[in-house]
Design a protein around this motif. Sequence first.
Motif, PDB file in Angstrom:
ATOM      1  N   VAL A  13     -48.488 -23.116 -11.291  1.00 32.72           N
ATOM      2  CA  VAL A  13     -48.667 -24.468 -10.771  1.00 32.72           C
ATOM      3  C   VAL A  13     -49.525 -24.495  -9.502  1.00 32.72           C
ATOM      4  O   VAL A  13     -50.318 -25.428  -9.314  1.00 32.72           O
ATOM      5  CB  VAL A  13     -47.297 -25.140 -10.521  1.00 32.72           C
ATOM      6  CG1 VAL A  13     -46.521 -24.463  -9.401  1.00 32.72           C
ATOM      7  CG2 VAL A  13     -47.458 -26.626 -10.259  1.00 32.72           C
ATOM      8  N   ASN A  14     -49.409 -23.507  -8.640  1.00 30.81           N
ATOM      9  CA  ASN A  14     -50.190 -23.539  -7.403  1.00 30.81           C
ATOM     10  C   ASN A  14     -51.669 -23.254  -7.614  1.00 30.81           C
ATOM     11  O   ASN A  14     -52.511 -23.978  -7.068  1.00 30.81           O
ATOM     12  CB  ASN A  14     -49.574 -22.593  -6.367  1.00 30.81           C
ATOM     13  CG  ASN A  14     -48.317 -23.193  -5.742  1.00 30.81           C
ATOM     14  OD1 ASN A  14     -48.318 -24.336  -5.306  1.00 30.81           O
ATOM     15  ND2 ASN A  14     -47.236 -22.425  -5.725  1.00 30.81           N
ATOM     16  N   PRO A  15     -52.045 -22.246  -8.421  1.00 28.80           N
ATOM     17  CA  PRO A  15     -53.475 -22.054  -8.658  1.00 28.80           C
ATOM     18  C   PRO A  15     -54.138 -23.231  -9.374  1.00 28.80           C
ATOM     19  O   PRO A  15     -55.351 -23.408  -9.277  1.00 28.80           O
ATOM     20  CB  PRO A  15     -53.517 -20.796  -9.533  1.00 28.80           C
ATOM     21  CG  PRO A  15     -52.237 -20.095  -9.294  1.00 28.80           C
ATOM     22  CD  PRO A  15     -51.237 -21.183  -9.037  1.00 28.80           C
ATOM     23  N   ARG A  16     -53.336 -24.040 -10.077  1.00 28.97           N
ATOM     24  CA  ARG A  16     -53.911 -25.142 -10.849  1.00 28.97           C
ATOM     25  C   ARG A  16     -53.467 -26.517 -10.329  1.00 28.97           C
ATOM     26  O   ARG A  16     -53.530 -27.504 -11.051  1.00 28.97           O
ATOM     27  CB  ARG A  16     -53.525 -24.985 -12.318  1.00 28.97           C
ATOM     28  CG  ARG A  16     -54.035 -23.675 -12.889  1.00 28.97           C
ATOM     29  CD  ARG A  16     -53.859 -23.532 -14.372  1.00 28.97           C
ATOM     30  NE  ARG A  16     -53.511 -22.177 -14.713  1.00 28.97           N
ATOM     31  CZ  ARG A  16     -54.349 -21.136 -14.674  1.00 28.97           C
ATOM     32  NH1 ARG A  16     -55.598 -21.320 -14.331  1.00 28.97           N
ATOM     33  NH2 ARG A  16     -53.927 -19.925 -14.983  1.00 28.97           N
ATOM     34  N   ILE A  17     -53.064 -26.570  -9.059  1.00 29.00           N
ATOM     35  CA  ILE A  17     -52.556 -27.831  -8.532  1.00 29.00           C
ATOM     36  C   ILE A  17     -53.617 -28.927  -8.558  1.00 29.00           C
ATOM     37  O   ILE A  17     -53.311 -30.090  -8.860  1.00 29.00           O
ATOM     38  CB  ILE A  17     -51.966 -27.656  -7.114  1.00 29.00           C
ATOM     39  CG1 ILE A  17     -51.337 -28.959  -6.616  1.00 29.00           C
ATOM     40  CG2 ILE A  17     -53.008 -27.111  -6.146  1.00 29.00           C
ATOM     41  CD1 ILE A  17     -50.216 -29.481  -7.461  1.00 29.00           C
ATOM     42  N   GLU A  18     -54.864 -28.603  -8.254  1.00 32.42           N
ATOM     43  CA  GLU A  18     -55.910 -29.629  -8.270  1.00 32.42           C
ATOM     44  C   GLU A  18     -56.139 -30.146  -9.685  1.00 32.42           C
ATOM     45  O   GLU A  18     -56.329 -31.350  -9.894  1.00 32.42           O
ATOM     46  CB  GLU A  18     -57.207 -29.088  -7.662  1.00 32.42           C
ATOM     47  CG  GLU A  18     -57.097 -28.740  -6.189  1.00 32.42           C
ATOM     48  CD  GLU A  18     -56.595 -29.915  -5.341  1.00 32.42           C
ATOM     49  OE1 GLU A  18     -56.984 -31.066  -5.612  1.00 32.42           O
ATOM     50  OE2 GLU A  18     -55.798 -29.669  -4.412  1.00 32.42           O
ATOM     51  N   ARG A  19     -56.124 -29.250 -10.654  1.00 29.90           N
ATOM     52  CA  ARG A  19     -56.248 -29.666 -12.058  1.00 29.90           C
ATOM     53  C   ARG A  19     -55.044 -30.527 -12.462  1.00 29.90           C
ATOM     54  O   ARG A  19     -55.194 -31.529 -13.160  1.00 29.90           O
ATOM     55  CB  ARG A  19     -56.346 -28.457 -12.986  1.00 29.90           C
ATOM     56  CG  ARG A  19     -57.643 -27.675 -12.878  1.00 29.90           C
ATOM     57  CD  ARG A  19     -57.674 -26.584 -13.942  1.00 29.90           C
ATOM     58  NE  ARG A  19     -57.727 -27.170 -15.270  1.00 29.90           N
ATOM     59  CZ  ARG A  19     -58.816 -27.186 -16.046  1.00 29.90           C
ATOM     60  NH1 ARG A  19     -59.943 -26.648 -15.625  1.00 29.90           N
ATOM     61  NH2 ARG A  19     -58.782 -27.735 -17.235  1.00 29.90           N
ATOM     62  N   LEU A  20     -53.861 -30.127 -12.015  1.00 29.82           N
ATOM     63  CA  LEU A  20     -52.657 -30.878 -12.350  1.00 29.82           C
ATOM     64  C   LEU A  20     -52.714 -32.283 -11.753  1.00 29.82           C
ATOM     65  O   LEU A  20     -52.425 -33.272 -12.441  1.00 29.82           O
ATOM     66  CB  LEU A  20     -51.427 -30.131 -11.842  1.00 29.82           C
ATOM     67  CG  LEU A  20     -50.084 -30.858 -11.963  1.00 29.82           C
ATOM     68  CD1 LEU A  20     -49.784 -31.229 -13.410  1.00 29.82           C
ATOM     69  CD2 LEU A  20     -48.964 -30.003 -11.385  1.00 29.82           C
ATOM     70  N   GLN A  43     -42.024 -22.490  -2.823  1.00 23.01           N
ATOM     71  CA  GLN A  43     -43.485 -22.529  -2.949  1.00 23.01           C
ATOM     72  C   GLN A  43     -43.970 -23.682  -3.830  1.00 23.01           C
ATOM     73  O   GLN A  43     -45.170 -23.964  -3.864  1.00 23.01           O
ATOM     74  CB  GLN A  43     -43.978 -21.208  -3.555  1.00 23.01           C
ATOM     75  CG  GLN A  43     -43.774 -19.999  -2.670  1.00 23.01           C
ATOM     76  CD  GLN A  43     -43.986 -18.689  -3.428  1.00 23.01           C
ATOM     77  OE1 GLN A  43     -43.808 -18.620  -4.645  1.00 23.01           O
ATOM     78  NE2 GLN A  43     -44.366 -17.652  -2.706  1.00 23.01           N
ATOM     79  N   PHE A  44     -43.061 -24.338  -4.518  1.00 30.52           N
ATOM     80  CA  PHE A  44     -43.453 -25.418  -5.419  1.00 30.52           C
ATOM     81  C   PHE A  44     -44.118 -26.546  -4.621  1.00 30.52           C
ATOM     82  O   PHE A  44     -43.601 -26.954  -3.569  1.00 30.52           O
ATOM     83  CB  PHE A  44     -42.225 -25.951  -6.155  1.00 30.52           C
ATOM     84  CG  PHE A  44     -42.531 -26.988  -7.187  1.00 30.52           C
ATOM     85  CD1 PHE A  44     -43.040 -26.632  -8.419  1.00 30.52           C
ATOM     86  CD2 PHE A  44     -42.325 -28.339  -6.913  1.00 30.52           C
ATOM     87  CE1 PHE A  44     -43.337 -27.599  -9.379  1.00 30.52           C
ATOM     88  CE2 PHE A  44     -42.609 -29.310  -7.863  1.00 30.52           C
ATOM     89  CZ  PHE A  44     -43.120 -28.942  -9.095  1.00 30.52           C
ATOM     90  N   PRO A  45     -45.248 -27.082  -5.098  1.00 27.24           N
ATOM     91  CA  PRO A  45     -46.019 -28.073  -4.326  1.00 27.24           C
ATOM     92  C   PRO A  45     -45.423 -29.482  -4.386  1.00 27.24           C
ATOM     93  O   PRO A  45     -46.083 -30.451  -4.785  1.00 27.24           O
ATOM     94  CB  PRO A  45     -47.399 -28.009  -4.979  1.00 27.24           C
ATOM     95  CG  PRO A  45     -47.118 -27.654  -6.400  1.00 27.24           C
ATOM     96  CD  PRO A  45     -45.959 -26.678  -6.338  1.00 27.24           C
ATOM     97  N   ALA A  46     -44.173 -29.603  -3.953  1.00 27.95           N
ATOM     98  CA  ALA A  46     -43.464 -30.875  -4.054  1.00 27.95           C
ATOM     99  C   ALA A  46     -44.127 -31.966  -3.218  1.00 27.95           C
ATOM    100  O   ALA A  46     -44.179 -33.132  -3.627  1.00 27.95           O
ATOM    101  CB  ALA A  46     -42.012 -30.684  -3.623  1.00 27.95           C
ATOM    102  N   ALA A  47     -44.642 -31.609  -2.041  1.00 28.82           N
ATOM    103  CA  ALA A  47     -45.234 -32.617  -1.159  1.00 28.82           C
ATOM    104  C   ALA A  47     -46.471 -33.242  -1.786  1.00 28.82           C
ATOM    105  O   ALA A  47     -46.647 -34.470  -1.755  1.00 28.82           O
ATOM    106  CB  ALA A  47     -45.571 -31.995   0.193  1.00 28.82           C
ATOM    107  N   ALA A  48     -47.339 -32.418  -2.355  1.00 36.42           N
ATOM    108  CA  ALA A  48     -48.561 -32.938  -2.986  1.00 36.42           C
ATOM    109  C   ALA A  48     -48.225 -33.816  -4.176  1.00 36.42           C
ATOM    110  O   ALA A  48     -48.866 -34.859  -4.398  1.00 36.42           O
ATOM    111  CB  ALA A  48     -49.460 -31.778  -3.419  1.00 36.42           C
ATOM    112  N   LEU A  49     -47.210 -33.433  -4.934  1.00 34.36           N
ATOM    113  CA  LEU A  49     -46.814 -34.223  -6.099  1.00 34.36           C
ATOM    114  C   LEU A  49     -46.111 -35.510  -5.668  1.00 34.36           C
ATOM    115  O   LEU A  49     -46.287 -36.556  -6.298  1.00 34.36           O
ATOM    116  CB  LEU A  49     -45.921 -33.378  -7.005  1.00 34.36           C
ATOM    117  CG  LEU A  49     -46.668 -32.223  -7.688  1.00 34.36           C
ATOM    118  CD1 LEU A  49     -45.695 -31.191  -8.233  1.00 34.36           C
ATOM    119  CD2 LEU A  49     -47.561 -32.755  -8.798  1.00 34.36           C
ATOM    120  N   ARG A  50     -45.354 -35.432  -4.593  1.00 30.94           N
ATOM    121  CA  ARG A  50     -44.705 -36.636  -4.076  1.00 30.94           C
ATOM    122  C   ARG A  50     -45.757 -37.636  -3.605  1.00 30.94           C
ATOM    123  O   ARG A  50     -45.623 -38.848  -3.817  1.00 30.94           O
ATOM    124  CB  ARG A  50     -43.762 -36.260  -2.921  1.00 30.94           C
ATOM    125  CG  ARG A  50     -42.837 -37.398  -2.495  1.00 30.94           C
ATOM    126  CD  ARG A  50     -41.921 -36.961  -1.369  1.00 30.94           C
ATOM    127  NE  ARG A  50     -41.164 -35.748  -1.717  1.00 30.94           N
ATOM    128  CZ  ARG A  50     -41.318 -34.570  -1.136  1.00 30.94           C
ATOM    129  NH1 ARG A  50     -42.210 -34.428  -0.164  1.00 30.94           N
ATOM    130  NH2 ARG A  50     -40.593 -33.534  -1.493  1.00 30.94           N
TER     131      ARG A  50
END
Length: 261
Positions: A13-20, A43-50
Motif C-alpha cells: 500500500v505504501n509504494p502504491r499510495i499515489e496510484r491508490l 505504517q498504514f497511510p491512514a492520514a492520507a486516506l482520511r
Amino acid sequence: MVTRIATWNVNGVNPRIERLLAWLEAASPDVLCLQELKCTEEQFPAAALREAGYEAAVQADGRWNGVAILSRVGLHEPVTGLVGGPEFEGRHEPRAVSAVCAGVRVWSVYVPNGREVGHPHYEYKLRWLDALRSIAEQEAGGERPFAILGDFNIAPTDEDVHDITQFEGATHVTPAERDKLAALRETGLDDVRPRPLKYDVPFTYWDYRQLCFPKNRGMRIDLVYGNAPFRAAVTDAYVDREARKGKSPSDHAPVVVDLDL
C-alpha cells in the motif's frame, strides 16, 4: 441509491499510495477492500486516506500479507482477524478484517497462497478456508447483505486460467482448493462474476514476468462472494483492467461491484 464496493490486492500500500489515491478519486468506490498491504498498522497511510474521505479498518503486521477495509459510508461493528482461524508457524496471520458499511457486512480476505501441494502452507490454506466457511455459515443466510471479497488465491474453474495445462500439479487450481470454494458457496453465497473491460475472461491477476499482462496470460483469483440479498442488489460488476497499466502497478486489478441498496 447506488453503493460501489470494490476489492484490490494492492501489492504494497505504501509504494502504491499515489496510484491508490488516484484510483479512489477516479473510480469513487464507497467501500474498498485491500489485500497484501505489506506494512504494519502503524505504517498504514491512514492520514492520507482520511484526507481523501476514507476511514479504515486494518489488520497488518509488516509481513507479506495485511488487509484493510476503506469506507466513506461508515465502518461499524469491526471484526479483526478470522475468528477460529488456524495458526501458521505459531501465529495468526493478518488475513481477514470485517465491518458493516452502508448496511452490508463486508469481509476483506487474503487467502493463504499455499505455496505448493503438500507443503504445510497448503494444508494451512485448506484449514483457513474451513474457518472462513464457518463464519459464512453464521451470516450468509440472513436478510442483511453479506459479502466476502478479496484475493482467494484460487481460480474457481479451468476457464478462469489462461492455460490450465501450465498449472498441472500446482496450487490455485487443485480439486481440494476448489472443493473448499464450493463448500463456501454452499453456505448461501454466489460468485459475482464481473465483466471484463477487454477480452473474454475477467482475469484479475497477471504475473509481472514474461509479458503476461500484454499477452493476457492471467487468472481470475480475486473474487466477490455475496449472499442472496447482496446478489439481488448487484447492478454491475467489472474488472478495472486499466488499473493494471502504467508505471509500477500492482499485479492485480480491482474488481468493482455496484449495488442498488
